[in-house]
Design an enzyme around this catalytic site. Structure first.
Site, PDB file in Angstrom:
ATOM      1  N   TYR A  15      86.488  58.232  39.921  1.00  0.00           N
ATOM      2  CA  TYR A  15      85.460  59.122  39.345  1.00  0.00           C
ATOM      3  C   TYR A  15      85.301  60.296  40.306  1.00  0.00           C
ATOM      4  CZ  TYR A  15      80.952  59.479  36.707  1.00  0.00           C
ATOM      5  OH  TYR A  15      79.900  59.827  35.886  1.00  0.00           O
ATOM      6  N   HIS A  22      82.321  66.502  36.910  1.00  0.00           N
ATOM      7  CA  HIS A  22      82.231  65.560  35.787  1.00  0.00           C
ATOM      8  C   HIS A  22      81.037  64.628  35.976  1.00  0.00           C
ATOM      9  CE1 HIS A  22      83.448  62.718  32.678  1.00  0.00           C
ATOM     10  NE2 HIS A  22      83.458  61.746  33.569  1.00  0.00           N
ATOM     11  N   ARG A  59      70.109  61.892  33.106  1.00  0.00           N
ATOM     12  CA  ARG A  59      69.066  62.086  34.124  1.00  0.00           C
ATOM     13  C   ARG A  59      69.038  63.560  34.511  1.00  0.00           C
ATOM     14  NH1 ARG A  59      72.424  58.079  35.419  1.00  0.00           N
ATOM     15  NH2 ARG A  59      73.577  59.488  36.780  1.00  0.00           N
ATOM     16  N   GLU A 110      89.741  61.843  28.362  1.00  0.00           N
ATOM     17  CA  GLU A 110      89.463  62.164  29.763  1.00  0.00           C
ATOM     18  C   GLU A 110      90.770  62.656  30.375  1.00  0.00           C
ATOM     19  OE1 GLU A 110      87.431  58.805  31.601  1.00  0.00           O
ATOM     20  OE2 GLU A 110      85.517  59.550  30.796  1.00  0.00           O
ATOM     21  N   GLU A 148      92.960  63.263  33.266  1.00  0.00           N
ATOM     22  CA  GLU A 148      93.040  62.739  34.632  1.00  0.00           C
ATOM     23  C   GLU A 148      94.469  62.879  35.128  1.00  0.00           C
ATOM     24  OE1 GLU A 148      91.387  58.877  35.306  1.00  0.00           O
ATOM     25  OE2 GLU A 148      89.897  59.037  33.707  1.00  0.00           O
ATOM     26  N   ASP A 158      92.565  59.088  29.670  1.00  0.00           N
ATOM     27  CA  ASP A 158      91.759  57.859  29.624  1.00  0.00           C
ATOM     28  C   ASP A 158      90.786  57.956  28.443  1.00  0.00           C
ATOM     29  OD1 ASP A 158      90.733  55.412  30.448  1.00  0.00           O
ATOM     30  OD2 ASP A 158      89.206  56.364  31.690  1.00  0.00           O
ATOM     31  N   GLN A 187      80.678  52.876  24.622  1.00  0.00           N
ATOM     32  CA  GLN A 187      80.356  52.941  26.057  1.00  0.00           C
ATOM     33  C   GLN A 187      78.848  52.968  26.299  1.00  0.00           C
ATOM     34  OE1 GLN A 187      82.152  56.362  27.965  1.00  0.00           O
ATOM     35  NE2 GLN A 187      81.511  55.755  30.012  1.00  0.00           N
ATOM     36  N   TYR A 206      77.596  49.701  28.620  1.00  0.00           N
ATOM     37  CA  TYR A 206      77.995  49.917  30.013  1.00  0.00           C
ATOM     38  C   TYR A 206      76.986  49.428  31.040  1.00  0.00           C
ATOM     39  CZ  TYR A 206      75.082  53.997  31.197  1.00  0.00           C
ATOM     40  OH  TYR A 206      74.046  54.823  31.497  1.00  0.00           O
ATOM     41  N   THR A 248      88.027  61.732  35.391  1.00  0.00           N
ATOM     42  CA  THR A 248      88.030  62.977  34.632  1.00  0.00           C
ATOM     43  C   THR A 248      87.921  64.168  35.573  1.00  0.00           C
ATOM     44  OG1 THR A 248      86.821  61.749  32.977  1.00  0.00           O
ATOM     45  CG2 THR A 248      86.944  64.126  32.678  1.00  0.00           C
ATOM     46  N   GLU A 288      81.456  66.622  27.613  1.00  0.00           N
ATOM     47  CA  GLU A 288      80.968  67.756  28.412  1.00  0.00           C
ATOM     48  C   GLU A 288      81.150  69.070  27.660  1.00  0.00           C
ATOM     49  OE1 GLU A 288      82.474  67.428  32.670  1.00  0.00           O
ATOM     50  OE2 GLU A 288      83.473  65.751  31.689  1.00  0.00           O
TER      51      GLU A 288
HETATM   52 CA    CA Z   1      88.212  57.648  33.287  1.00  0.00          CA
END
Ligand code: CA
Length: 438
Positions: A140, A145, A154, A210, A212, A244, A251, A255, A370, A384
């Site tokens: 991550y 990201h 948040r 994603e 990556e 990904d 999710q 999660y 990502t 995003e």
């Molecule tokens: Ca990922």
């Protein structure tokens, strides 16, 4: 850390004309690895190296017997259906094979006819996953990201307190990692609307991507040993493109508290070509940590990592809807960024992964996470780019997307370019979303 050598010389001339084609990903300075066979045949899978629009068949090279010493041993290991054996041999073997192939491909080489007899056109090939991937870990490492995603949950405190101290990661599944071009079905799972009392089982309506990079581990480390950051890159075979796929609605419900599960493991696409760290040497760049951020703990810090631990790899996401495909339109670019914006380097990922004595093995795959850049047009996921599905992306043909519809194809591209060095590329990583199974 790999330094520049004769194989990086931008002036090298290859006897194969297509290696000099404008914009090719595969000049003589790149020489990435894949496993392949001729499409539609039952030929054995074997390792190959890209040059121009051709593949050097490493099994044929090995059988022809013109390579010597460590390069010959590396070609023998690469003649197998998976590259784990080659990966396990370590940087000296990869480098010896690269040097031998580079010299053999140069104009005037005594091995031109030997190597010429080992070429297979890329247009006739199909590719496999290049290694038997024992384990897959997804990191991550883009603070942009992590911040963009965190803001959606948040707004006042988007980054969790550990982010700037630990290269965050989780253990993913390796059996569903597939090579570019493999179609897959939209996943089903538990979906729960915020105002609903109970979840329902259904097809994901928030299918995301994603962008990556994948990091293939070369030589592993023994259980109980830790890899110091100064040695971390000696354990890295090379980098590939990685998508990904993420079902954001699955999710969001599943999660907490243990993290990603079925929203992530239904398919992960990688490009067939793995570009070695040696090929990427001209594109190293400084690892920069803002001075008012926490500096890496000593085990995650080194002079070399600060000087040249990052890579300036240009990355791009294209989207081709079913309508665009039927009308013969190419994929439209929806994002572009560079790997240089990552908050943690390849070396830091490897070192952190083994700090507890965990044993990485040849062919293990790490995802960078990502790779969103600092601005919104550099965001590397639809969640995003569309502000959580609130602001659709407009496509050139008038269509719009928040999340992916059935028939949508995503193509990832990656390349490196700068004055004084040869442009090298990663090829492409394609995946198409098929309708959910009934
Ligand atoms: Ca990922």
């Amino acid at each position: 850390m790999t330094r520049l050598n004769e194989t990086h010389d931008a002036a090298l001339q290859c006897w194969l004309a297509s290696a000099h084609a404008e914009g090719t990903d595969f000049p003589i300075q790149n020489l990435p690895f894949a496993v392949f066979r001729r499409r539609g045949t039952t030929e054995p899978w074997r390792g190959g190296v890209a040059i121009g629009d051709q593949i050097i068949d490493l099994a044929a090279c090995h059988q022809a017997g013109f390579l010597q010493g460590l390069a010959a041993q590396a070609a023998e290991a690469a003649a197998q259906p998976k590259l784990n054996g080659l990966m396990a041999m370590g940087p000296s073997a990869w480098s010896a094979l690269r040097l031998a192939l580079s010299r053999g491909l140069r104009q005037g080489s005594a091995h031109q006819s030997d190597l010429g007899a080992c070429l297979v056109p890329q247009a006739e090939a199909e590719y496999g996953v290049p290694a038997q991937i024992g384990d897959y870990t997804d990191f991550y490492t883009s603070v942009h990201h992590a911040t963009n995603i965190g803001k959606q949950f948040r707004p006042d405190n988007p980054l969790l307190p550990n982010y700037k101290w630990i290269p965050i990661g989780y253990h993913g599944r390796s059996s569903s990692i597939v090579v570019s071009g493999t179609d897959f079905h939209r996943p089903k799972g538990q979906l729960k609307k915020p105002d609903a009392d109970a979840p329902v089982l259904g097809a994901s309506q928030r299918m995301d991507i994603e962008l990556e990079l994948g990091v293939f581990i070369g030589a592993g480390n023994a259980l109980g040993d830790s890899v110091p950051i100064e040695q971390a890159e000696q354990h890295v075979f090379g980098l590939c493109l990685l998508n990904d796929w993420s079902a954001r609605d699955i999710q969001g419900w599943e999660y907490q508290p243990l993290g990603p599960f079925l929203a992530k493991n239904f398919a992960t696409h990688i490009s067939p070509w793995v570009v070695t760290l040696e090929a990427l040497a001209p594109y190293r760049t400084a690892f920069e940590r803002p001075s008012d951020d926490p500096q890496p703990l000593p085990y995650l810090d080194s002079t070399e990592n600060r000087l040249a631990g990052a890579f300036d790899i240009q990355l791009e996401v294209g989207l081709q809807t079913q309508t665009m495909r039927h009308e013969g339109q190419p994929a439209a670019r929806i994002s572009a960024t560079s790997y240089r914006h990552a908050y943690w380097t390849v070396a830091q990922m490897v070192t952190h992964h083994t700090v507890n004595g965990y044993n990485l093995q040849p062919g293990d795959l790490l995802g960078t996470g990502t790779l969103s850049g600092p601005t919104l047009d550099q965001a590397a996921a639809l969640i995003e780019l569309t502000l959580g599905g609130k602001q659709p992306i407009q496509l050139p043909n008038g269509e719009a997307r928040t999340f992916l519809l059935d028939g949508d194809a995503i193509v990832l591209k990656g390349w490196c370019v700068k004055p004084g060095a040869a442009r090298i590329g990663f090829g492409e990583c394609w995946g198409t979303v098929l309708p959910a199974r009934p």
